[in-house]
Design a protein around this motif. Structure first.
Motif, PDB file in Angstrom:
ATOM      1  N   VAL A 114       3.192   9.301  -6.116  1.00  0.00           N
ATOM      2  CA  VAL A 114       2.482  10.546  -6.451  1.00  0.00           C
ATOM      3  C   VAL A 114       3.431  11.546  -7.099  1.00  0.00           C
ATOM      4  CG1 VAL A 114       1.172  12.488  -5.520  1.00  0.00           C
ATOM      5  CG2 VAL A 114       0.789  10.189  -4.613  1.00  0.00           C
ATOM      6  N   TYR A 115       4.647  11.701  -6.523  1.00  0.00           N
ATOM      7  CA  TYR A 115       5.557  12.728  -7.045  1.00  0.00           C
ATOM      8  C   TYR A 115       6.168  12.354  -8.393  1.00  0.00           C
ATOM      9  CZ  TYR A 115       8.663   9.819  -4.083  1.00  0.00           C
ATOM     10  OH  TYR A 115       9.311   8.783  -3.464  1.00  0.00           O
ATOM     11  N   ASP A 116       5.915  11.151  -8.886  1.00  0.00           N
ATOM     12  CA  ASP A 116       6.351  10.789 -10.239  1.00  0.00           C
ATOM     13  C   ASP A 116       5.240  10.979 -11.265  1.00  0.00           C
ATOM     14  OD1 ASP A 116       8.845  10.123  -9.374  1.00  0.00           O
ATOM     15  OD2 ASP A 116       8.541   7.948  -9.412  1.00  0.00           O
ATOM     16  N   GLN A 117       4.051  11.445 -10.824  1.00  0.00           N
ATOM     17  CA  GLN A 117       2.924  11.601 -11.748  1.00  0.00           C
ATOM     18  C   GLN A 117       2.630  13.081 -12.004  1.00  0.00           C
ATOM     19  OE1 GLN A 117      -0.521   8.771 -11.142  1.00  0.00           O
ATOM     20  NE2 GLN A 117       0.364   8.669  -9.108  1.00  0.00           N
ATOM     21  N   THR A 118       2.010  13.355 -13.149  1.00  0.00           N
ATOM     22  CA  THR A 118       1.477  14.693 -13.372  1.00  0.00           C
ATOM     23  C   THR A 118       0.156  14.792 -12.604  1.00  0.00           C
ATOM     24  OG1 THR A 118       0.160  14.019 -15.270  1.00  0.00           O
ATOM     25  CG2 THR A 118       2.432  14.755 -15.715  1.00  0.00           C
ATOM     26  N   PRO A 119      -0.287  16.013 -12.273  1.00  0.00           N
ATOM     27  CA  PRO A 119      -1.588  16.135 -11.614  1.00  0.00           C
ATOM     28  C   PRO A 119      -2.712  15.472 -12.415  1.00  0.00           C
ATOM     29  CG  PRO A 119      -0.384  18.195 -11.408  1.00  0.00           C
ATOM     30  CD  PRO A 119       0.431  17.308 -12.322  1.00  0.00           C
ATOM     31  N   ALA A 120      -2.658  15.561 -13.727  1.00  0.00           N
ATOM     32  CA  ALA A 120      -3.730  14.959 -14.542  1.00  0.00           C
ATOM     33  C   ALA A 120      -3.703  13.431 -14.443  1.00  0.00           C
ATOM     34  CB  ALA A 120      -3.587  15.397 -16.004  1.00  0.00           C
TER      35      ALA A 120
ATOM     36  N   VAL B 160      -3.870  -3.012   0.683  1.00  0.00           N
ATOM     37  CA  VAL B 160      -4.103  -4.267  -0.045  1.00  0.00           C
ATOM     38  C   VAL B 160      -3.472  -4.188  -1.429  1.00  0.00           C
ATOM     39  CG1 VAL B 160      -5.825  -5.884  -0.898  1.00  0.00           C
ATOM     40  CG2 VAL B 160      -6.227  -4.667   1.252  1.00  0.00           C
ATOM     41  N   GLU B 161      -2.346  -4.883  -1.553  1.00  0.00           N
ATOM     42  CA  GLU B 161      -1.600  -4.943  -2.812  1.00  0.00           C
ATOM     43  C   GLU B 161      -0.880  -6.278  -2.847  1.00  0.00           C
ATOM     44  OE1 GLU B 161       0.761  -1.576  -1.725  1.00  0.00           O
ATOM     45  OE2 GLU B 161       2.428  -2.825  -1.053  1.00  0.00           O
ATOM     46  N   ASP B 162      -0.388  -6.668  -4.029  1.00  0.00           N
ATOM     47  CA  ASP B 162       0.354  -7.923  -4.133  1.00  0.00           C
ATOM     48  C   ASP B 162       1.832  -7.659  -3.845  1.00  0.00           C
ATOM     49  OD1 ASP B 162       0.206 -10.713  -4.604  1.00  0.00           O
ATOM     50  OD2 ASP B 162      -1.246 -10.335  -6.202  1.00  0.00           O
ATOM     51  N   TYR B 163       2.579  -8.733  -3.613  1.00  0.00           N
ATOM     52  CA  TYR B 163       4.003  -8.612  -3.264  1.00  0.00           C
ATOM     53  C   TYR B 163       4.810  -7.930  -4.370  1.00  0.00           C
ATOM     54  CZ  TYR B 163       4.363 -12.685  -6.309  1.00  0.00           C
ATOM     55  OH  TYR B 163       4.280 -13.514  -7.393  1.00  0.00           O
ATOM     56  N   PHE B 164       4.342  -8.030  -5.632  1.00  0.00           N
ATOM     57  CA  PHE B 164       5.111  -7.434  -6.730  1.00  0.00           C
ATOM     58  C   PHE B 164       4.749  -5.978  -6.993  1.00  0.00           C
ATOM     59  CE2 PHE B 164       1.676 -10.172  -8.427  1.00  0.00           C
ATOM     60  CZ  PHE B 164       0.875  -9.222  -9.038  1.00  0.00           C
ATOM     61  N   HIS B 165       3.756  -5.433  -6.273  1.00  0.00           N
ATOM     62  CA  HIS B 165       3.395  -4.020  -6.460  1.00  0.00           C
ATOM     63  C   HIS B 165       4.302  -3.080  -5.674  1.00  0.00           C
ATOM     64  CE1 HIS B 165      -0.852  -5.577  -7.402  1.00  0.00           C
ATOM     65  NE2 HIS B 165      -0.371  -5.062  -8.500  1.00  0.00           N
ATOM     66  N   VAL B 166       5.019  -3.619  -4.709  1.00  0.00           N
ATOM     67  CA  VAL B 166       5.781  -2.791  -3.767  1.00  0.00           C
ATOM     68  C   VAL B 166       6.785  -1.899  -4.515  1.00  0.00           C
ATOM     69  CG1 VAL B 166       7.287  -2.901  -1.747  1.00  0.00           C
ATOM     70  CG2 VAL B 166       5.489  -4.611  -2.069  1.00  0.00           C
ATOM     71  N   SER B 167       6.906  -0.658  -4.055  1.00  0.00           N
ATOM     72  CA  SER B 167       7.704   0.330  -4.792  1.00  0.00           C
ATOM     73  C   SER B 167       9.168  -0.065  -4.961  1.00  0.00           C
ATOM     74  CB  SER B 167       7.612   1.691  -4.103  1.00  0.00           C
ATOM     75  OG  SER B 167       6.270   2.118  -4.083  1.00  0.00           O
ATOM     76  N   VAL B 168       9.718  -0.886  -4.067  1.00  0.00           N
ATOM     77  CA  VAL B 168      11.130  -1.269  -4.235  1.00  0.00           C
ATOM     78  C   VAL B 168      11.336  -2.069  -5.524  1.00  0.00           C
ATOM     79  CG1 VAL B 168      11.728  -1.300  -1.779  1.00  0.00           C
ATOM     80  CG2 VAL B 168      10.986  -3.407  -2.841  1.00  0.00           C
TER      81      VAL B 168
ATOM     82  N   HIS C 143      -0.491   2.018  -8.278  1.00  0.00           N
ATOM     83  CA  HIS C 143       0.685   2.040  -7.393  1.00  0.00           C
ATOM     84  C   HIS C 143       1.855   2.820  -7.990  1.00  0.00           C
ATOM     85  CE1 HIS C 143       3.182   0.647  -3.995  1.00  0.00           C
ATOM     86  NE2 HIS C 143       2.014   0.441  -3.426  1.00  0.00           N
ATOM     87  N   ARG C 144       1.545   3.989  -8.558  1.00  0.00           N
ATOM     88  CA  ARG C 144       2.613   4.883  -9.005  1.00  0.00           C
ATOM     89  C   ARG C 144       2.835   5.937  -7.932  1.00  0.00           C
ATOM     90  NH1 ARG C 144       3.867   4.166 -14.411  1.00  0.00           N
ATOM     91  NH2 ARG C 144       2.248   3.096 -15.604  1.00  0.00           N
TER      92      ARG C 144
ATOM     93  N   ARG D 235      -4.992  12.426 -11.058  1.00  0.00           N
ATOM     94  CA  ARG D 235      -6.457  12.535 -10.980  1.00  0.00           C
ATOM     95  C   ARG D 235      -7.117  11.301 -11.604  1.00  0.00           C
ATOM     96  NH1 ARG D 235      -9.677  16.892 -10.172  1.00  0.00           N
ATOM     97  NH2 ARG D 235      -7.982  18.359 -10.589  1.00  0.00           N
ATOM     98  N   ASP D 236      -6.633  10.881 -12.771  1.00  0.00           N
ATOM     99  CA  ASP D 236      -7.183   9.678 -13.414  1.00  0.00           C
ATOM    100  C   ASP D 236      -7.030   8.467 -12.508  1.00  0.00           C
ATOM    101  OD1 ASP D 236      -7.831  11.106 -15.634  1.00  0.00           O
ATOM    102  OD2 ASP D 236      -6.172  10.371 -16.875  1.00  0.00           O
ATOM    103  N   ASP D 237      -5.861   8.351 -11.889  1.00  0.00           N
ATOM    104  CA  ASP D 237      -5.546   7.194 -11.038  1.00  0.00           C
ATOM    105  C   ASP D 237      -6.483   7.113  -9.831  1.00  0.00           C
ATOM    106  OD1 ASP D 237      -3.017   5.211 -10.235  1.00  0.00           O
ATOM    107  OD2 ASP D 237      -3.871   6.223  -8.487  1.00  0.00           O
ATOM    108  N   VAL D 238      -6.673   8.237  -9.135  1.00  0.00           N
ATOM    109  CA  VAL D 238      -7.489   8.179  -7.910  1.00  0.00           C
ATOM    110  C   VAL D 238      -8.987   8.119  -8.229  1.00  0.00           C
ATOM    111  CG1 VAL D 238      -5.728   9.253  -6.451  1.00  0.00           C
ATOM    112  CG2 VAL D 238      -7.471  10.708  -7.518  1.00  0.00           C
ATOM    113  N   ARG D 239      -9.357   8.683  -9.384  1.00  0.00           N
ATOM    114  CA  ARG D 239     -10.770   8.624  -9.785  1.00  0.00           C
ATOM    115  C   ARG D 239     -11.152   7.186 -10.168  1.00  0.00           C
ATOM    116  NH1 ARG D 239     -12.773  12.655 -14.427  1.00  0.00           N
ATOM    117  NH2 ARG D 239     -12.396  14.173 -12.764  1.00  0.00           N
ATOM    118  N   ARG D 240     -10.259   6.560 -10.957  1.00  0.00           N
ATOM    119  CA  ARG D 240     -10.504   5.187 -11.408  1.00  0.00           C
ATOM    120  C   ARG D 240     -10.571   4.240 -10.205  1.00  0.00           C
ATOM    121  NH1 ARG D 240      -6.338   2.371 -15.689  1.00  0.00           N
ATOM    122  NH2 ARG D 240      -7.532   0.462 -16.101  1.00  0.00           N
ATOM    123  N   ALA D 241      -9.661   4.403  -9.265  1.00  0.00           N
ATOM    124  CA  ALA D 241      -9.648   3.532  -8.081  1.00  0.00           C
ATOM    125  C   ALA D 241     -10.931   3.706  -7.278  1.00  0.00           C
ATOM    126  CB  ALA D 241      -8.431   3.850  -7.213  1.00  0.00           C
ATOM    127  N   LYS D 242     -11.347   4.955  -7.067  1.00  0.00           N
ATOM    128  CA  LYS D 242     -12.532   5.225  -6.245  1.00  0.00           C
ATOM    129  C   LYS D 242     -13.772   4.595  -6.878  1.00  0.00           C
ATOM    130  CE  LYS D 242     -14.406   9.170  -3.622  1.00  0.00           C
ATOM    131  NZ  LYS D 242     -15.812   9.332  -3.956  1.00  0.00           N
TER     132      LYS D 242
END
Ligand SMILES: [Zn+2]
Length: 300
Positions: A95-101, A16-24, A92-93, A104-111
């Protein structure tokens, strides 16, 4: 047919994301523009909910935290209709473009946002553009530490932006330094020694319906396994605003949008479907007995 001779329940999932979130559109549409673009995610997801209700299908919705924060009512509606709410991360960043920290913030906030809105525990995670690849496997440890019990981000194919071609094709238990979790990959078939995707997204829209139908039937009949299928709400929205992008991305994102809804209806009628929880052996990987399904194909 499954091992007991009944029809196999396959897994229906929606990112579930909007059309403008897509990685392309990363780098084409600045994130600061997200707020001012016309949002169509609620209308499109509601239409999907209506279609699933018509066919009596329950599904797993991997919802973006950014969407849940703005539209908590949408998450409530998904949960109230009996579907499973899972996480697509917050921003919607890749994973391989993010630091582990940062991850962690991203998946914690979403959950937290998804659990608040749905009133239920979130077990599953799917990365934007399947971006858990050999160089971002550390993300699995972060997910385990953050309380996720399954992941659906490792696509066992060769692709220009994602995929681990030698990884398992069916749900299996992952042993990681951080603990255990279930990996539930999107479905493929093996043809001529190669894994080819048969269950969702661009492959569902760009190739004839019969490819998906044949692939899922083959996974069910020859392997007695459930297929895991995925789709996005914007894929049933031919009226969505057109954003600037290159030719290949234009084909991947926009072709056959007007046919997706009728194809989805065929798919819902042709096979038996349920959410991840109906198919995974358990949400608690520690309780899953080691066995043929608990393959550990990692060689790195
Ligand atoms: Zn996505």
């Amino acid at each position: 047919m499954d091992a007991r001779g009944g029809p196999v329940t396959n897994v229906m999932t929606v990112d579930v994301e909007d059309y403008f979130h897509v990685s392309v559109f990363d780098g084409v549409i600045p994130r600061s523009d997200w707020e001012r673009l016309e949002s169509r995610v609620c209308a499109n997801t509601s239409r999907m909910l209506d279609i699933f209700a018509e066919y009596g299908v329950r599904s797993t919705f991997f919802v973006l935290g950014w969407v849940a924060e703005r539209f908590p009512e949408l998450v409530k509606r998904i949960a109230a209709a009996g579907h499973e709410v899972a996480s697509h991360g917050y921003g919607h960043r890749l994973v391989y473009d993010q630091t582990p920290a940062a991850f962690r913030d991203d998946v914690r906030r979403a959950k937290a946002l998804l659990e608040d809105a749905s009133g239920a525990r979130v077990h599953g995670y799917r990365a934007p553009s399947y971006s858990i690849v050999p160089r971002s496997l550390w993300a699995l440890d972060v997910l385990i530490e953050e309380g996720y019990t399954y992941d659906s981000s490792i696509f066992p194919i060769r692709h220009d932006r994602y995929g681990i071609p030698v990884s398992g094709r069916h749900a299996y238990v992952l042993e990681r330094p951080g603990g255990r979790m279930i990996e539930a990959p999107a479905s493929t078939i093996t043809l001529g020694g190669m894994n080819l995707p048969v269950a969702g997204g661009g492959y569902f829209r760009l190739l004839p319906y019969e490819w998906t139908e044949w692939g899922i039937a083959r996974v069910n009949a020859a392997e007695s396994k459930p297929a895991i299928f995925y789709l996005h709400p914007w894929e049933i929205d031919p009226e969505q605003p057109r954003l600037p992008c290159g030719l290949l991305s234009r084909i991947r994102h926009y072709r056959n949008l007007d046919q997706t809804e009728s194809r989805l209806r065929r798919l819902l009628a042709d096979f038996s479907w349920g959410p991840m929880r109906a198919v995974l052996p358990s949400f608690e990987p520690d309780r899953v007995a080691a066995g043929a399904d608990a393959a550990l194909p990692y060689v790195w």
